[in-house]
Enzyme design. Structure first.
Site, PDB file in Angstrom:
ATOM      1  N   GLY A   1       0.782  -1.224   0.000  1.00 53.68           N
ATOM      2  CA  GLY A   1       0.000   0.000   0.000  1.00 53.68           C
ATOM      3  C   GLY A   1       0.819   1.282   0.000  1.00 53.68           C
TER       4      GLY A   1
ATOM      5  CB  CYS B   1     -26.102  -9.581 -17.730  1.00 51.90           C
ATOM      6  SG  CYS B   1     -25.384  -9.483 -19.393  1.00 51.90           S
TER       7      CYS B   1
ATOM      8  CB  CYS C   1     -24.714 -13.773 -19.870  1.00 54.28           C
ATOM      9  SG  CYS C   1     -24.207 -12.880 -18.384  1.00 54.28           S
TER      10      CYS C   1
ATOM     11  CB  CYS D   1     -21.407  -8.625 -18.122  1.00 49.66           C
ATOM     12  SG  CYS D   1     -22.429  -9.867 -17.348  1.00 49.66           S
TER      13      CYS D   1
ATOM     14  CB  CYS E   1     -20.747 -11.111 -20.680  1.00 49.70           C
ATOM     15  SG  CYS E   1     -22.471 -10.962 -21.174  1.00 49.70           S
TER      16      CYS E   1
END
Lengths: 367, 302
Positions: B37, B246, B249, B271, B277
């Site tokens: 980080g 979606c 899909c 998606c 997808c």
């Protein structure tokens, strides 16, 4: 109407590149411009690209200008992206601008100074009237300037030498021993040394520095500058190869140098003196060199914790002066952001629903 | 001067950057992995694409890529967005590397604004393109100040900002680039991914590398590191959800893009992760608008 989704990027990119190439060439009835023509006849554009591109190569700069269709920040970017792939052999010795073969040298501080005032090739006293003879086909006759039999003064005395015996002008704080900071290898660090600051300013966008210098003149962190000297000409570049151990001359560069002076009333421990701001560019970039000198001087006030104006703020000036960085980040906003925007849409819709519910509840309570 | 034909691979080193620069970047990566980080300043180079187009991510990829790698590049989750296509083409050209759209098959995945839906595995590296590495920049403009704030772990200002959001909007109104705490030490910007993706960062099997070219910073999340999205006990962190599935899909749990269909307000949700997808559709999942032209385009080979 139905919207067509932007997909199938590969084909789109290929076609965009073809279209761009067509547009670069323009109407083929006009002859293709040659790099040598750009190098010789758009020489000030070449100078700017070399300066801000940090790469002294007139041919490359001219090529970049041709490829970028005259968009100078784009040409600067092309030059930088090429330059960064080149190996770095080391640092040259500091160039001796006191030894410059001067083509132009003016001082606004004295009516006459040792070496004299040399106007040189300048727009300064031209009347800005469009010259339509240049628009006519073919060559325009050039009435060449009268050439002196010998150089007026060589070496041309510097402004520092004029002040030298009175100690009126602060001395050059030169640290030639240490290799200078290199922003192209190291990230920006604060507080910035003067070498880092001057390199950032030398690479900085002319327009940005011009506006900062102007803001300072108008009172936003004024340094009361006076143009002690501008000189333009050629200097030798010397380098000490490890295997030789002594300096050899590896070439010659054209430079514009500007020394701005400001009054410093001194203090308890320090006698009043004139202080300096310094500007240096490749080629002939006078506007840039003068702006740089004013900003350099203004930043010293910032270092002394007197900062109150943008031009005196080191982080503000140095972080935002690079036009390749600035142009990239501003223009990246045209890349797709639909994932982010979808998140914002969701949030705004939700907040609007909650706002409407609160309004309705208030209304109900009032009735 | 000789004319140079437009064939970068003949004039530049493998993967574009010279070996010295790659080594400098790899050292910065190692430091970043050692201090999860923490933003490591590095000598970012000018790249042949503009700042903001992924110069940090490209430098990270260039420093770690080899001929045996399989490279995937996505922008907004999709492989076929123009900039992803452009960057993928760059590495196919200068690094002579195999490219893929398959998340599972890739060894290096470079991304802008998303983390793939399919969980990553050990051995994979996810390279993020980062516009602004400093999570505190919106609260404090000066780099000299924010570096000191990180050094002293002084993150009160960040919490005050979240509290002000709750006070003003009734919730933490941050949607992308939602601030995270890495290994309970450094406050980190996850780059502008939607907060939907934040939970995927913690305890990930893959290496997460973040590159900010313009700002000249590299940071990292090593595998199996805790990444906590900041919140309050009474206002816990939550991710985006949709009422819709979606349209192609039928996925109920993926991040959705909204596609405007006409001028009368019709829209569909699909998606954002194009490979996720396509994979689902290939496996027989069908959404309410499975025949839409977007489905055909997304499976087009590139």
């Amino acid at each position: 109407m139905a919207y067509v989704a932007v997909k199938g990027g590969e084909k789109a990119i290929t076609n965009a590149h073809r279209w761009l190439a067509e547009d670069r060439r323009g109407d083929t009835a006009a002859p293709e411009i040659e790099v040598a023509q750009l190098r010789e006849q758009l020489s000030l554009a070449v100078d700017r690209v070399m300066s801000e591109g940090s790469c002294y190569d007139r041919d490359l700069a001219a090529l970049a200008i041709k490829q970028s269709r005259g968009d100078l920040p784009e040409a600067i970017f092309l030059t930088r992206a090429y330059r960064t792939t080149l190996p770095r052999f080391g640092a040259s010795l500091p160039v001796e601008t006191a030894q410059m073969a001067v083509r132009r040298r003016v001082s606004a501080a004295f009516k006459d100074i040792p070496g004299g005032q040399v106007l040189g090739p300048t727009f300064d006293y031209t009347h800005r009237l469009l010259d339509f003879t240049l628009a006519a086909d073919g060559e325009t006759p050039i009435d060449g300037a009268t050439q002196a039999d010998e150089a007026l003064a060589y070496p041309m005395p510097t402004i520092a030498s004029v002040f030298a015996h009175e100690d009126l002008l602060e001395a050059d704080a030169r640290t030639a021993e240490a290799e200078p900071f290199d922003l192209t290898r190291e990230p920006m660090a604060f507080p910035a040394g003067r070498d880092q600051r001057l390199q950032a300013l030398a690479r900085g966008d002319e327009g940005f520095l011009l506006s900062l210098a102007y803001s300072s003149q108008r009172g936003w962190g004024s340094t009361h500058p006076l143009c002690a000297e501008i000189r333009l000409g050629e200097v030798a570049v010397e380098f000490v190869p490890d295997e030789l151990g002594f300096a050899i001359e590896i070439g010659e560069v054209t430079l514009t140098e500007c020394q701005m002076i400001s009054t410093d009333a001194g203090g308890v421990d320090k006698a009043p003196q004139f202080t300096r701001g310094y500007g240096l560019t490749f080629g002939h970039c006078e506007r840039k060199a003068m702006s740089m000198a004013i900003v350099d001087r203004a930043l010293r006030d910032g270092a002394a914790n007197e900062a109150s104006a943008p031009v005196q703020d080191e982080e503000f000036v140095l972080y935002h002066s690079d036009n390749v960085e600035a142009s990239g980040f501003v223009q990246h906003l045209k890349l797709p952001h639909y994932v982010d925007f979808q998140a914002d849409l969701q949030l705004i819709r939700r907040l609007r629903r909650e706002h409407a519910a609160r309004e309705a509840a208030m209304k109900e309570a009032a009735e | 001067m000789n004319a140079r034909p437009n064939e970068p691979e003949r004039y530049y080193n493998y993967a574009y950057l010279d070996e010295q620069t790659k080594r400098m970047i790899r050292r910065s990566i190692l430091k970043a992995l050692a201090i999860p980080g923490y933003q490591v300043p590095f000598g970012s180079r000018e790249m042949p694409v503009p700042y903001g187009w992924g110069t940090g991510g490209i430098q990270l990829t260039a420093a770690i890529i080899g001929p045996d790698d399989v490279y995937k590049c996505i922008d907004q989750g999709a492989d076929d967005t123009t900039n992803a296509v452009s960057i993928r083409r760059f590495f196919a050209q200068v690094a002579d590397v195999a490219v893929t759209e398959d998340t599972g098959e890739a060894t290096i995945i470079q991304t802008r604004h998303r983390i793939p839906e399919q969980p990553l595995k050990a051995g994979q590296v996810l390279v993020f393109q980062v516009p602004q590495p400093e999570p505190l920049r919106g609260l404090e403009a000066r780099e000299t100040e924010t570096r000191a704030m990180h050094a002293y772990e002084e993150y009160g200002l960040q919490y005050v900002s979240l509290y002000e959001s709750v006070a003003t909007y009734g919730r933490i109104a941050s949607t992308v680039g939602y601030p995270t705490m890495v290994d309970e030490r450094y406050l980190m910007s996850p780059s502008p991914i939607p907060k939907f993706d934040n939970p995927k960062m913690g305890d990930n099997e893959a290496i997460l590398l973040f590159g900010a070219g313009r700002e000249k910073r590299i940071y990292a999340v090593p595998p199996h590191t805790t990444v906590r999205s900041l919140d309050f006990e009474d206002y816990p962190f939550e991710t985006q959800t949709w009422d819709e599935n979606c349209a192609l899909c039928g996925a109920q749990d993926s991040y959705l893009d909204e596609v405007v269909l006409d001028d009368t307000g019709a829209r569909m949700f699909v998606c954002s992760d194009s490979h996720f997808c396509a994979d689902r559709r290939a496996a027989g999942h069908v959404g309410p608008m499975a025949d839409h032209q977007l489905a055909a385009l997304e499976t087009e080979p590139t």
